[in-house]
Design an enzyme around this catalytic site. Structure first.
Site: not given
Length: 557
Positions: A223, A477
């Site tokens: 991504s 994240y």
């Protein structure tokens, strides 16, 4: 054809190329911050890696027969078995990789590195490897952090690393359809430069962009930072060519198909287990008239995440939606330079305004939201987002933070190496979850990581940002860091890494949003996709590669 000298590699002991490194000399707040949160003195002398000459490099096991076959296919110049080439191609760039390589713990490294120039030569290499019952591991930029490039430590067969660096061209652009054929070895900067010269962009910018390849992106389901607009690599990739045992798989560049189970989807994320990706047809877009990244502050993480969710459900279509939790925001402030960047918008006047609003500045969260398109479109999107931000208690702070974000967005791996030189272990884990599970997952992961620090008896730091928003959820994240204690640093790392990954499983996340499975995350695969799912994946690998010659041990053992 591209010469072998044009193929760029990262340094063997860390991220990036020699001569480029992170420095805290112009960031006066960073050393005190790091000392406070993980008890590491950035001003102490660094411990650089040993000299390459001191590494205990295992001898190549390349046989004369395989050497002749590879040289006959490619030419002697493109069949390389020097110690440096073999070590460079032995690992990715995970923390585990770097700790081991710096300790001369090399185990099973490739016996030879080959540099084909085209698909026909890759077919010839595949045939030679299969005839010798050897192992073939595709290599793009070498940036993987999930253990996807390493040969099994107990592998007794010859190991061939196939470097795709000479296959680095944009072959054609179908301007009517917005599709480009690109060779799989093209690194991010190379392909964007070639597309940009003709007014196009692919729009895929992962953290590893500078040192990762199109084929690597596809093989790991990558991504990019602007996936809110362009989609991830699975959305961008419309077709591909893959050299496999017995033939070359090719799919068609159509927008959608009902041709049974998706072969394209099988290759996406396959990490070299189903063949060598040689080229792909990808969606490209005209370079935007205007692109801007705006900084926003939110009073706390909960309201900031709620704002990202509201944006994803609205008519707004930003290219980036990212928000850091309070810990990552504090870290960002600590990395600011003197009289630049953050100090310009974190003025005393702004601080006074926030305090009057009742904000706890230690809970404040920094967000970046990006817009691109025509000037009119950007203005309209900014207006829509401004209303949502205000409704969630946020405030816009202009383009200054966004400019810094663009400048620093590929720097994070250099910071990790800088800390490692000073005795700190730092790494990342990312996941995705639905909006309803996102905050409980965040709380669980932070709690588990902090417990792992206590278990090790170390002072540690964990921080997180949300990125890659979707209709039903988002990516979280996490970054963690701590000072290595006495004993095996890899074992200490495993305690923390396992804690955060298990938290993902226990709190309805996935084992990885975009870093792939490799060997690092394979132990959680059954938890993620169920045991029958693992059996199905294993069955596909066995059907294509019954001899386990193609990057064995990745994803499933």
């Amino acid at each position: 054809m591209p010469d072998i000298k044009t193929v760029q590699h990262m340094k063997w002991w860390g991220w990036g190329v020699d001569g480029v490194a992170f420095s805290h000399d112009d960031k006066p707040s960073l050393a005190p911050f790091v000392q406070k949160v993980i008890d590491v003195d950035l001003n102490a002398p660094a411990e650089p890696p040993m000299a390459f000459e001191d590494l205990a490099v295992p001898a190549s096991q390349l046989s004369e027969d395989l050497q002749k076959a590879l040289s006959g296919a490619l030419g002697d110049e493109y069949v390389v078995s020097t110690d440096l080439d073999r070590v460079v191609h032995a690992f990715g760039k995970s923390l585990r990789d770097l700790v081991r390589i710096r300790a001369s713990d090399l185990r099973r490294i490739p016996d030879v590195v080959v540099y084909p120039a085209d698909e026909a030569q890759i077919v010839a290499v595949m045939d030679a490897v299969l005839a010798a019952d050897a192992v073939l591991i595709p290599f793009g930029g070498g940036s993987n952090i999930a253990g996807s490039l390493e040969a099994p430590s107990d592998e007794t067969r010859q190991v061939v690393s196939l470097d795709l660096g000479r296959l680095n061209k944009v072959l054609s652009i179908d301007e009517e359809s917005g599709l480009a054929r690109i060779q799989a070895g093209a690194l991010g900067p190379d392909l964007e430069k070639q597309l940009g010269e003709r007014g196009w962009t692919m729009g895929h910018f992962p953290d590893s962009f500078t040192h990762s390849s199109l084929g690597g992106w596809i093989a790991t389901r990558s991504s990019g930072m602007q996936s809110d607009k362009f989609g991830d690599i699975a959305d961008i990739t419309r077709a591909m060519r893959v050299v496999q045992p017995g033939g070359t798989l090719a799919t068609r560049a159509v927008p959608v198909t009902s041709s049974g189970p998706s072969v394209r989807e099988m290759i996406l994320g396959s990490e070299g287990r189903l063949g060598v990706i040689t080229e792909a047809t990808v969606q490209v877009h005209r370079k935007p008239e205007k692109r801007v990244v705006i900084g926003y502050f939110f009073p706390d993480w909960k309201r900031g995440v709620a704002a990202m969710q509201a944006i994803s459900a609205s008519d707004a279509t930003p290219s980036i939606t990212r928000i850091s939790d309070s810990r990552e925001t504090q870290f960002s402030f600590a990395t600011r330079k003197v009289s630049k960047g953050f100090s310009k918008f974190m003025s005393s006047a702004l601080i006074a305004v926030l305090k009057r609003r009742g904000w706890d500045l230690e809970q404040m969260c920094l967000s970046f939201i990006g817009y691109e398109g025509s000037a009119e479109h950007v203005a309209r999107q900014r207006k829509l987002v401004k209303k949502i931000v205000a409704a969630h208690g946020g405030i816009g702070v202009g383009e200054g933070p966004g400019a810094l974000y663009d400048q620093k967005k590929f720097d994070t791996p250099y910071i990790r190496d800088f800390l490692l030189d000073r005795g700190a272990l730092a790494d990342v884990s990312e996941t995705s979850a639905s909006w309803s599970h996102l905050m409980p997952l965040y709380d669980t992961a932070v709690e588990r990581v902090q417990k792992s620090f206590a278990q090790l008896g170390v002072k540690g730091w964990v921080m997180c940002h949300l990125s890659h928003s979707y209709h039903s959820g988002a990516c979280l994240y996490f970054t963690f860091a701590f000072k290595a204690g006495e004993g095996d640093p890899v074992a200490q790392y495993d305690v923390v890494k396992s804690a955060v990954q298990q938290a993902f499983m226990d709190a309805n996340g996935t084992l990885s949003h975009h870093h792939a499975v490799g060997t690092e995350h394979s132990r959680w695969l059954a938890d993620d996709i169920s045991e029958p799912g693992v059996q199905m994946v294993s069955g596909i690998f066995t059907a294509v590669d019954p001899g386990r010659n193609l990057n064995p041990g990745k994803i499933v053992s």
